[in-house]
Enzyme design. Structure first.
Site, PDB file in Angstrom:
ATOM      1  N   GLU A  34       0.849  -1.201   0.000  1.00 32.90           N
ATOM      2  CA  GLU A  34       0.000   0.000   0.000  1.00 32.90           C
ATOM      3  C   GLU A  34       0.883   1.249   0.000  1.00 32.90           C
ATOM      4  O   GLU A  34       1.971   1.255   0.577  1.00 32.90           O
ATOM      5  CB  GLU A  34      -0.899   0.023   1.244  1.00 32.90           C
ATOM      6  CG  GLU A  34      -2.016  -0.994   1.173  1.00 32.90           C
ATOM      7  CD  GLU A  34      -2.979  -0.889   2.356  1.00 32.90           C
ATOM      8  OE1 GLU A  34      -2.712  -0.106   3.292  1.00 32.90           O
ATOM      9  OE2 GLU A  34      -3.993  -1.607   2.335  1.00 32.90           O
ATOM     10  N   ASP A  53       9.066   4.310 -33.177  1.00 29.55           N
ATOM     11  CA  ASP A  53       7.826   3.773 -32.607  1.00 29.55           C
ATOM     12  C   ASP A  53       7.436   4.598 -31.384  1.00 29.55           C
ATOM     13  O   ASP A  53       8.246   5.355 -30.860  1.00 29.55           O
ATOM     14  CB  ASP A  53       8.011   2.294 -32.223  1.00 29.55           C
ATOM     15  CG  ASP A  53       6.709   1.512 -32.339  1.00 29.55           C
ATOM     16  OD1 ASP A  53       5.634   2.148 -32.410  1.00 29.55           O
ATOM     17  OD2 ASP A  53       6.754   0.273 -32.345  1.00 29.55           O
ATOM     18  N   LYS A 109       2.260  -4.056 -40.124  1.00 27.58           N
ATOM     19  CA  LYS A 109       2.329  -5.052 -39.055  1.00 27.58           C
ATOM     20  C   LYS A 109       0.928  -5.570 -38.731  1.00 27.58           C
ATOM     21  O   LYS A 109      -0.016  -4.788 -38.672  1.00 27.58           O
ATOM     22  CB  LYS A 109       2.928  -4.377 -37.810  1.00 27.58           C
ATOM     23  CG  LYS A 109       2.980  -5.250 -36.576  1.00 27.58           C
ATOM     24  CD  LYS A 109       3.608  -4.511 -35.412  1.00 27.58           C
ATOM     25  CE  LYS A 109       2.569  -3.897 -34.497  1.00 27.58           C
ATOM     26  NZ  LYS A 109       3.154  -3.260 -33.312  1.00 27.58           N
ATOM     27  N   HIS A 156      -0.590   7.172 -27.565  1.00 26.22           N
ATOM     28  CA  HIS A 156      -0.560   6.115 -28.587  1.00 26.22           C
ATOM     29  C   HIS A 156      -1.439   6.469 -29.794  1.00 26.22           C
ATOM     30  O   HIS A 156      -1.028   6.318 -30.937  1.00 26.22           O
ATOM     31  CB  HIS A 156      -0.996   4.795 -27.960  1.00 26.22           C
ATOM     32  CG  HIS A 156      -1.090   3.688 -28.954  1.00 26.22           C
ATOM     33  ND1 HIS A 156       0.023   3.198 -29.605  1.00 26.22           N
ATOM     34  CD2 HIS A 156      -2.151   3.002 -29.444  1.00 26.22           C
ATOM     35  CE1 HIS A 156      -0.345   2.251 -30.439  1.00 26.22           C
ATOM     36  NE2 HIS A 156      -1.659   2.122 -30.367  1.00 26.22           N
TER      37      HIS A 156
HETATM   38  C1  R5P Z   1       1.646  -0.711 -31.242  1.00 25.28           C
HETATM   39  O1  R5P Z   1       0.725  -0.330 -31.931  1.00 25.28           O
HETATM   40  C2  R5P Z   1       2.698   0.201 -30.717  1.00 25.28           C
HETATM   41  O2  R5P Z   1       2.866   1.314 -31.539  1.00 25.28           O
HETATM   42  C3  R5P Z   1       4.025  -0.526 -30.525  1.00 25.28           C
HETATM   43  O3  R5P Z   1       4.522  -0.912 -31.793  1.00 25.28           O
HETATM   44  C4  R5P Z   1       3.854  -1.749 -29.669  1.00 25.28           C
HETATM   45  O4  R5P Z   1       3.187  -1.421 -28.496  1.00 25.28           O
HETATM   46  C5  R5P Z   1       5.204  -2.377 -29.366  1.00 25.28           C
HETATM   47  O5  R5P Z   1       5.010  -3.502 -28.573  1.00 25.28           O
HETATM   48  P1  R5P Z   1       6.094  -4.644 -28.474  1.00 25.28           P
HETATM   49  O6  R5P Z   1       7.408  -4.001 -28.146  1.00 25.28           O
HETATM   50  O7  R5P Z   1       5.590  -5.532 -27.375  1.00 25.28           O
HETATM   51  O8  R5P Z   1       6.139  -5.347 -29.788  1.00 25.28           O
END
Ligand code: R5P
Length: 299
Positions: A44, A224, A197, A134
């Site tokens: 906590e 990213d 992706k 995001h």
């Molecule tokens: C996904 O849409 C985000 O932009 C990142 O590409 C994602 O969260 C990366 O996750 P990880 O490193 O687990 O592949």
């Protein structure tokens, strides 16, 4: 202008972001409020506010990286108490957890970011500022002013300063990052493209589709927002290397780096991986404090 605005900001350092809070306060010339914080053996959190905050505008700085739910609850506790003590409470959440669940992807899912937004409002938060959310759609879930500061120009400046990669290509590992990579490439004055992706929403497995661009002999920078397991960057780096890329660099806003992420990215041949300090980590070299301070100074 109200009296508290004339006095300027006070900064409340959340336990997850003390260094960043100090950086923001220094750049604003603001005082930090004193908070007595401890963690009990059972997990906590305990807080005691030691400063007088009546009628002051306060920005709490608390990122919500792992342990995510603890950091969120700590933010809610602090906001609640500062509001109760008569402050106008604003929050800076450099890494906004649950931002990837800003909508329902599979039937029966919870819009977690929406619940988080409601909780912040319920404890009296007047405004939220984050870094590199995001998906900007997530800002629409807040019924208080919500703003996302972009760290992309700073990330591009880092590469410009250290490597001066004028002939490089910037690459986003997925379509969702196309605006990010475009902004990054524009600052650096280089070409860019986006890989495609596909993530299995149930198993989490990631597959990269075929690449149409020529990267033979080129330096490539993967851009990213979040690196969590590192699988996305690992796969993208391997694909780029297979396609003849000379060197592959990678950068992200939020280096979550769970498990063996750093290792797998290194093994995939990434030359340097660099992120911002929205989350403390061994690669958090790009400071977002100036961006946050400069945004606060406009309010
Ligand atoms: C996904 O849409 C985000 O932009 C990142 O590409 C994602 O969260 C990366 O996750 P990880 O490193 O687990 O592949």
């Amino acid at each position: 202008m109200s009296a508290d605005k004339k006095k300027g900001w006070l900064i409340a350092p959340g336990p997850a972001s003390k260094d960043l809070a100090v950086g923001v306060a220094e750049r604003l010339g603001s005082d930090l409020i004193e908070i007595d914080t401890k963690l009990f053996p059972d997990g906590e959190s305990y807080f005691r506010i030691m400063s007088d905050v009546m009628d002051r505008r306060i920005a709490i700085v608390q990122s919500t990286y792992p342990p995510i739910d603890r950091h969120i609850l700590q933010l809610l506790f602090l906001a609640h108490k500062l509001n109760e003590d008569g402050a106008e409470v604003h929050v800076i959440v450099p890494y906004l957890a649950y931002a990837r669940q800003h909508r329902v992807f599979l039937q029966g899912e919870i819009v977690s970011l929406g619940v988080f937004a409601r909780l912040l409002r319920s404890v009296g938060v007047r405004r939220i500022v984050t870094v590199g959310i995001h998906n900007v759609e997530g800002l629409g879930l807040f019924s208080i002013p919500a703003y996302s500061v972009s760290a992309i120009p700073k990330m591009a400046e880092y590469f410009d300063k250290i490597y001066s990669l004028k002939e490089a290509i910037a690459v986003s590992p997925d379509l969702g990052g196309s605006v990010r990579v475009e902004g990054f490439a524009r600052v650096l004055g280089v070409d860019y493209f986006t890989l495609s992706k596909v993530r299995d929403r149930v198993t989490g497995e990631v597959v990269l589709k075929e690449m149409e661009k020529d990267v033979q002999g080129k330096d490539v920078i993967l851009v990213d927002d979040i690196i969590s397991s590192g699988k996305t960057i690992e796969l993208a780096a391997l694909k780029l290397k297979d396609s003849g890329a000379r060197r592959v660099f990678a950068t992200c806003v939020h280096p979550l780096l769970t498990g063996d992420a750093l290792d797998r990215i290194k093994k995939a041949g990434v030359e340097e991986l660099v992120g911002t300090n929205t989350i403390p980590s061994p690669i958090s070299k790009i400071d977002v404090a100036p961006l946050l301070a400069s945004y606060l100074s406009t309010l």
